[in-house]
Scaffold this active site. Sequence first.
Site, mmCIF file in Angstrom:
data_model
loop_
_atom_site.group_PDB
_atom_site.id
_atom_site.type_symbol
_atom_site.label_atom_id
_atom_site.label_comp_id
_atom_site.label_asym_id
_atom_site.label_seq_id
_atom_site.Cartn_x
_atom_site.Cartn_y
_atom_site.Cartn_z
ATOM 1 N N TRP A 148 -28.182 0.750 7.221
ATOM 2 C CA TRP A 148 -29.005 -0.431 7.477
ATOM 3 C C TRP A 148 -30.466 -0.098 7.341
ATOM 4 O O TRP A 148 -30.877 1.070 7.431
ATOM 5 C CB TRP A 148 -28.646 -1.112 8.808
ATOM 6 N N ASN A 149 -31.254 -1.158 7.091
ATOM 7 C CA ASN A 149 -32.679 -0.994 6.826
ATOM 8 C C ASN A 149 -33.497 -1.866 7.764
ATOM 9 O O ASN A 149 -32.991 -2.859 8.286
ATOM 10 C CB ASN A 149 -33.012 -1.429 5.397
ATOM 11 N N HIS A 180 -43.827 -15.916 3.039
ATOM 12 C CA HIS A 180 -43.892 -16.654 1.767
ATOM 13 C C HIS A 180 -43.734 -15.692 0.590
ATOM 14 O O HIS A 180 -44.644 -15.491 -0.196
ATOM 15 C CB HIS A 180 -45.194 -17.460 1.695
ATOM 16 N N HIS A 231 -38.774 -18.938 -1.614
ATOM 17 C CA HIS A 231 -39.029 -19.179 -0.195
ATOM 18 C C HIS A 231 -39.271 -20.645 0.107
ATOM 19 O O HIS A 231 -39.510 -21.459 -0.778
ATOM 20 C CB HIS A 231 -40.193 -18.310 0.312
ATOM 21 N N ASP A 259 -41.312 -23.528 2.435
ATOM 22 C CA ASP A 259 -42.562 -23.830 3.144
ATOM 23 C C ASP A 259 -42.293 -24.926 4.178
ATOM 24 O O ASP A 259 -41.888 -26.044 3.817
ATOM 25 C CB ASP A 259 -43.627 -24.385 2.189
ATOM 26 N N HIS A 300 -46.979 -24.682 7.963
ATOM 27 C CA HIS A 300 -47.678 -23.718 7.106
ATOM 28 C C HIS A 300 -49.122 -24.156 6.852
ATOM 29 O O HIS A 300 -50.003 -23.316 6.710
ATOM 30 C CB HIS A 300 -46.916 -23.586 5.787
ATOM 31 N N HIS A 320 -49.669 -28.321 -0.728
ATOM 32 C CA HIS A 320 -49.620 -27.834 0.640
ATOM 33 C C HIS A 320 -50.312 -28.859 1.554
ATOM 34 O O HIS A 320 -49.727 -29.342 2.514
ATOM 35 C CB HIS A 320 -50.288 -26.461 0.730
#
Length: 263
Positions: A67-68, A75, A79, A81, A85, A213
């Site tokens: 695992w990491n 973003h 992805h 929004d 945001h 946005h």
Amino acid sequence: MSMSNSSQALVQVLNNLTDGSIKVVDLTQPLGEETPVIALPPEFAQSPRFSREVISRYDERGPAWYWNTIHVGEHTGTHFDAPVHWVTGKDQPANTLDTIPAKKHIGPVCVIDTSKESAADEDFLLTPEFLETWEQQHGRIPAGSWVLMRTDWSKRTDEASFLNLKEDGAHSPGPSVECIRFLIERDVAGFGSETVGTDAGQAHLFDPMFPCHNLIHGAGKFGLASLCNLDQLPPTGAILITAPMKIVNGSGSPVRVFAMIPA
Ligand code: 23J
Ligand code: MN
């Protein structure tokens, strides 16, 4: 006892998925260290690249497990929004990833093909006139639908041509200010693009700046960026499933996006 209509509808969807008459298209780019991130004008803070470190890999740190730990800007890559945001969306109800109702993550989708125009002009802007022409062919954009702008930009697989940075900033297609006003009037769920963000590369120069946005989040609507495989979708008739992480107060997150389409 007979099944309800909705139970029958779900059985039919499952049967159609099994027999291939409904196909699932993955609109998600792989997420990794190579994933390009947006370059904002230099006076602003920048988002980091995706990175990770190993916790254990079948070794003394954990003999049977790998695992990491990942580090990723909200973003990054394909992805989602959320309205929070942008400052214009900060007082919208249910504006964060953990408060958006689940049902808003599944809905119809309209695909606007601007691939020819975007190939001819890397600063191509989607306009209300373009959308009206689309509506004459495919019908009115329904309330609650996602509008995805196909540009074939996702076929630019090297970072330099994907970001397309020049001395005066990024050059990539996107929606015009008036286009976003038109989509808000249609009461869409959100706007999605194949580019690094939902706004055009030169949108810092628009009024208002970054309209997809400023205006769309101000209206409580969503964004999807860095989508791919839009060339596999019909103009209408697909169902989109977007599943961002449920980050408390999250403004966005890497997302897995699927479209269900008729074969
Ligand atoms: C911050 C500022 C401007 C932009 C963005 C983020 C994005 O595109 C994003 O990913 O939300 S344009
Ligand atoms: Mn974003």
